[in-house]
Scaffold this motif. Structure first.
Motif, PDB file in Angstrom:
ATOM      1  N   ARG A   1      -8.515   1.091  -7.297  1.00 52.84           N
ATOM      2  CA  ARG A   1      -7.495   1.967  -6.675  1.00 52.84           C
ATOM      3  C   ARG A   1      -7.050   3.060  -7.643  1.00 52.84           C
ATOM      4  O   ARG A   1      -6.795   4.199  -7.256  1.00 52.84           O
TER       5      ARG A   1
ATOM      6  N   LYS B   1       2.665   9.099  -7.108  1.00 48.20           N
ATOM      7  CA  LYS B   1       3.038  10.522  -7.175  1.00 48.20           C
ATOM      8  C   LYS B   1       4.029  10.796  -8.301  1.00 48.20           C
ATOM      9  O   LYS B   1       4.249  11.933  -8.687  1.00 48.20           O
TER      10      LYS B   1
ATOM     11  N   ASP C   1       0.843  -1.197   0.000  1.00 48.73           N
ATOM     12  CA  ASP C   1       0.000   0.000   0.000  1.00 48.73           C
ATOM     13  C   ASP C   1       0.877   1.246   0.000  1.00 48.73           C
ATOM     14  O   ASP C   1       0.666   2.187  -0.780  1.00 48.73           O
ATOM     15  N   ALA C   2       1.894   1.230   0.844  1.00 45.12           N
ATOM     16  CA  ALA C   2       2.804   2.378   0.938  1.00 45.12           C
ATOM     17  C   ALA C   2       3.567   2.562  -0.371  1.00 45.12           C
ATOM     18  O   ALA C   2       3.748   3.688  -0.850  1.00 45.12           O
TER      19      ALA C   2
ATOM     20  N   ARG D   1      -2.745   8.583 -13.580  1.00 44.13           N
ATOM     21  CA  ARG D   1      -2.929   7.455 -12.657  1.00 44.13           C
ATOM     22  C   ARG D   1      -2.824   6.109 -13.372  1.00 44.13           C
ATOM     23  O   ARG D   1      -2.401   5.114 -12.798  1.00 44.13           O
TER      24      ARG D   1
ATOM     25  N   GLU E   1       1.339   4.144  -2.966  1.00 39.08           N
ATOM     26  CA  GLU E   1       1.179   5.589  -2.741  1.00 39.08           C
ATOM     27  C   GLU E   1       2.443   6.367  -3.096  1.00 39.08           C
ATOM     28  O   GLU E   1       2.376   7.489  -3.599  1.00 39.08           O
ATOM     29  N   ARG E   2       3.616   5.761  -2.850  1.00 34.50           N
ATOM     30  CA  ARG E   2       4.872   6.431  -3.211  1.00 34.50           C
ATOM     31  C   ARG E   2       4.976   6.583  -4.728  1.00 34.50           C
ATOM     32  O   ARG E   2       5.309   7.653  -5.247  1.00 34.50           O
TER      33      ARG E   2
END
Ligand SMILES: Cc1cc2nc3c(=O)[nH]c(=O)nc-3n(C[C@H](O)[C@H](O)[C@H](O)COP(=O)(O)O)c2cc1C
Ligand code: SF4
Ligand code: FES
Lengths: 423, 168
Positions: free
Chosen positions: B63, B29, B21-22, B34, B25-26
Motif C-alpha cells: 500500500r 495526505k 481504508d478510509a 509515504r 487515505e485520510r
C-alpha cells in the motif's frame, strides 16, 4: 502554594470541548498574535524567559531563532508528547483536560516560526488520550482554527497526530523525527541540529507539550505577567508530578522556586505515617538523587537543582522513604534504560546490560567491593560516548546512588562475604 | 529492546476493512513522504486484527510502496506491535520506578500464580496474556495496569480481581 496558570481550565467540566474551552477564553489570543509580526511573537516568548519543559530547560524563544532565515524549504513543528521519562506524567493532563490550550499554543508557535504543518508525537500507550486530542483537533478544524485559513487570517496550518508504539527513546527529539518519518526510533548524531535539518531534511522545531501550552498565557498577558511567577532565572509555573511514597501523590501546578520539602509536606501531604525521608528524585528517573540532607535546602528551580549537583529535569518528583532498598531501586532503573536502549551504540547497548548484570549479582549476594567500583568505572566509560544521552541518563542517576548510598551496596556485599564464609 | 518474534503466516490474504481504508487515505495526505505511514498503518492493522501477520506486513508495504523489510523493521522495533495473537484480555503491568515502589510485584505475582499466565505469555485458553511494561505515564496513581488499552490506576490485587470479574 498551587497556582492555576496552565491548569486554569483543568477542573472545568467538559473543558476538552471547544464550546466550553472557548467560553473560558480559548483561542482569545489569536487576533492579537495575527496583528503582530511573527518575530514580535518570538520576542515576547524570549522576554518571558520560558524554558523548555521537556527536561533540558532550553529557552524556548531562543530555540526558535535558530531556524535559518530565507530558506525556501518548509518549516515543521514537532510537539513532543511522549511523556515517557519514568516519574513524568504531566503532559497527559494537558492533552485530556485542555487540548484546545495545546492547539492554541501550536497556532502561536507555528505563526512565530512560519510553519504550516505541526505533528504531535504522542506515546502509543495513550489510547484513550489520543482520542480526546483528535476530537479536539477535529473540532478546531470545523471551527476554522485549523486548516486553510486559521481564524480567518491568511495563515494555513495543519496539525497531525502521530502515534508512537512503545519506545521511550522516541522522546529524544531526533528519534522522534525518525519515528515520524516511518523508521526505527534511533537518534541522529548532532549537528546538524533539527532547527537546521530536521523532519524530512527541513528546518524543524521540537518543543514539549507543556512548553507549547504555556504560550497562550504568555501572549495573552505579556512576558511580565509570566515572569511574575517563579524566580528570575526560572520564571513561570510548572506542572509537577509527585509520586512515590507520599500521602497525596498527583499532578500539581506550582510556580518555580518553592522549597522542595515544603512542597512535599504541604502539597503532597508529606510522608506516610511513621516513615522518614531517605531521598528524593527531583525531576524524572534520570536526574541524580537528592539525599534527605540535600533536600532540606533545595528549591524547585533550574539553578538550585544545579547547585545541588542534580537537574531540574521534567518536574517528576519521586519521594523515597526509609523502606526503600536503594540497590533494588537501581536495578529497576538500569533495567528500564537497558530495555529502552535503541541499540545503535555499543557502550549503551552492551554497557547498560553489563551494569544490570552486576547489580543483579550484588542483589543475589554474589557481589564484591570490586563490583561496586566496576559499576562506577562503567558509568564513567559509557557516559558521553554515545549518540544520545539515554546512556548518560542511566549512568548519571546510577552514579548518584552509588556515591550517596554506597553503604547499602556494601551491606549486600558484606552479607555475601559472610554467606560464602559459612558455606 | 525489541520483539524478535518471527512473523506468522495465516495463509489468508490481508486487506483493510472499509473504515481503516478510509483512515489510511485520510492520513497519507498529511505526510510529505509515504513511508511516514508505516507506523500509522501498523496501528490500523493491529486495531483491525489484534495483531500483525506476515500477510499484513506485505500488504502495508505494498500500500505504501516500500519494502516489506522496512515495515518489518518498524514492527519489531516498537514494543506495542504484536506479532502474534494476544489473549482476549491483554494485561500490561507497569514495572518501573513509582509502580515498583507502590507494589506492582504483588499484582504481577497474582496474575502469574493465580491466573496462571507468565509475563510474555498467553494463557492456553486464550483468555489472558500478560506483559510487564515500562513506565506508562501514570506514576501519580501508581501502580497502574492497562487492559486492552484502558488504564486502571491505584491498582491492588483486590481491585484487579473485581475488575477481571466484571470484564467477563
Ligand atoms: C532519552 C530521552 C528521552 C526524552 N523524552 C522526552 C519526553 O518524553 N518528552 C519531552 O518533551 N522531551 C523528552 N526529551 C527531551 C527532548 O529531546 C527535547 O529536548 C524536548 O522535547 C525539547 O522540548 P522543550 O525545549 O520544549 O523542552 C527526551 C530526551 C532524551 C535524551
Ligand atoms: S545512547 Fe543508547 S539510546 Fe542513545 S543512540 Fe546510543 S544506543 Fe541509542
Ligand atoms: S512508573 Fe508506572 S506509570 Fe510511571
Amino acid at each position: 502554594m498551587q497556582v492555576k496558570v496552565l491548569s486554569a481550565r483543568f477542573d472545568i467540566p467538559d473543558a476538552n470541548t471547544i464550546e466550553v474551552a472557548k467560553k473560558h477564553g480559548a483561542y482569545a489570543t489569536l487576533d492579537k498574535i495575527f496583528a503582530m509580526q511573527p518575530e514580535e511573537v518570538t520576542e515576547v516568548v524570549k522576554a518571558s524567559g520560558l524554558r523548555g519543559r521537556g527536561g533540558a530547560g532550553f529557552p524556548t524563544g531562543l530555540k526558535w531563532t535558530f531556524l535559518p532565515k530565507g530558506l525556501d524549504k518548509p518549516v515543521y513543528l514537532a510537539v513532543n508528547s511522549d511523556d515517557s521519562e519514568p516519574a513524568t506524567f504531566k503532559d497527559r493532563y494537558i492533552l485530556v483536560r485542555d487540548p484546545h490550550l495545546l492547539i492554541e499554543g501550536i497556532i502561536i508557535c507555528c505563526y512565530a516560526i512560519r510553519s504550516n504543518a505541526a505533528y504531535i508525537y504522542i506515546r502509543g500507550e495513550y489510547t484513550s488520550q489520543v482520542k480526546v486530542l483528535q476530537a479536539a483537533i477535529d473540532e478546531a478544524y470545523a471551527a476554522g482554527y485549523l486548516g486553510e485559513s486559521v481564524a480567518g487570517h491568511d495563515f494555513k496550518l495543519d496539525v497531525t497526530v502521530h502515534r508512537g508504539a512503545g519506545a521511550y527513546i522516541c522522546g529524544e527529539e531526533t528519534a522522534l523525527l525518525e519515528s515520524i518519518e516511518g523508521k526505527k526510533g534511533q537518534p541522529r548524531s548532532k549537528p546538524p541540529f533539527p532547527a537546521v535539518e530536521g523532519l524530512y531534511g527541513c528546518p524543524t522545531i521540537i518543543n514539549n507539550v507543556q512548553s507549547i501550552a504555556s504560550l497562550p498565557f504568555i501572549l495573552a498577558n505579556g512576558a511580565d505577567a509570566y515572569k511574575a511567577y517563579g524566580t528570575e532565572k526560572s520564571p513561570g509555573t510548572h506542572l509537577f508530578g509527585i509520586s512515590g511514597l507520599v500521602k497525596k501523590p498527583g499532578m500539581y501546578e506550582l510556580p518555580l522556586g518553592l522549597p522542595l520539602l515544603e512542597v512535599i509536606e504541604k502539597v503532597a501531604g508529606g510522608l506516610r505515617e511513621g516513615r522518614s525521608l531517605k531521598g528524593i528524585i527531583p525531576g524524572g528517573s534520570s536526574t541524580p538523587v537528592l539525599t534527605a540532607e540535600d533536600a532540606k535546602t533545595v528549591t524547585l528551580d533550574y539553578e538550585s537543582m544545579a547547585a545541588h549537583g542534580t537537574m531540574f529535569g521534567s518536574g517528576g518528583i519521586v519521594v523515597l522513604d526509609d523502606t526503600v532498598d536503594v540497590v533494588k531501586l537501581v536495578e529497576n532503573l538500569i533495567h528500564f534504560y537497558h530495555h529502552e536502549s535503541c541499540g545503535q551504540c555499543t557502550p549503551c547497548r552492551e554497557g547498560l546490560g553489563w551494569m544490570l548484570k552486576i547489580v543483579q549479582k550484588i542483589l543475589n549476594y554474589e557481589g564484591t567491593t570490586a563490583d561496586i567500583d566496576l559499576l562506577l568505572e562503567l558509568c564513567d566509560n559509557i557516559e558521553m560516548k554515545t549518540v544520545c544521552v539515554l546512556s548518560a541518563a542511566c549512568t548519571m542517576s546510577t552514579r548518584s546512588y552509588l556515591n550517596k548510598f554506597r553503604s547499602e551496596f556494601e551491606a549486600y556485599v558484606a552479607q555475601s562475604a559472610s554467606k560464602h564464609a559459612t558455606m | 529492546m525489541s520483539d524478535r518474534s518471527q512473523l506468522i503466516e495465516t495463509g489468508q490474504p490481508f486487506i483493510f476493512d472499509e473504515q481503516r481504508d478510509a483512515e489510511f487515505e485520510r492520513l497519507i495526505k498529511r505526510y510529505p513522504s509515504r513511508e511516514s505511514m508505516i507506523l500509522p498503518a501498523l496501528w490500523l492493522v493491529q486495531e483491525q486484527e489484534g495483531w500483525i501477520s506476515a500477510e499484513a506486513i506485505a500488504y502495508v508495504a505494498d500500500r505504501i510502496g516500500t519494502f516489506a523489510s522496512k515495515v518489518y523493521e518498524v514492527a519489531t522495533f516498537y514494543t506495542m506491535y504484536h506479532l502474534q495473537p494476544k489473549g482476549k484480555y491483554h494485561i500490561c503491568v507497569c514495572r518501573t520506578l513509582s509502580c515498583y515502589l507502590l507494589g506492582k510485584q504483588e499484582i504481577v505475582d497474582y496474575i502469574t500464580e493465580d491466573l496462571g499466565v507468565k509475563p510474555g505469555e498467553v494463557r492456553a485458553d486464550g483468555l489472558y496474556s500478560l506483559e510487564e511494561v515500562e513506565c506508562l505515564g501514570h506514576c501519580g496513581s501508581a501502580p497502574v495496569v492497562q487492559i486492552n488499552g484502558e488504564f486502571y490506576e491505584n491498582m491492588t490485587v483486590e481491585k484487579l480481581k473485581e475488575l477481571l470479574a466484571t470484564l467477563q
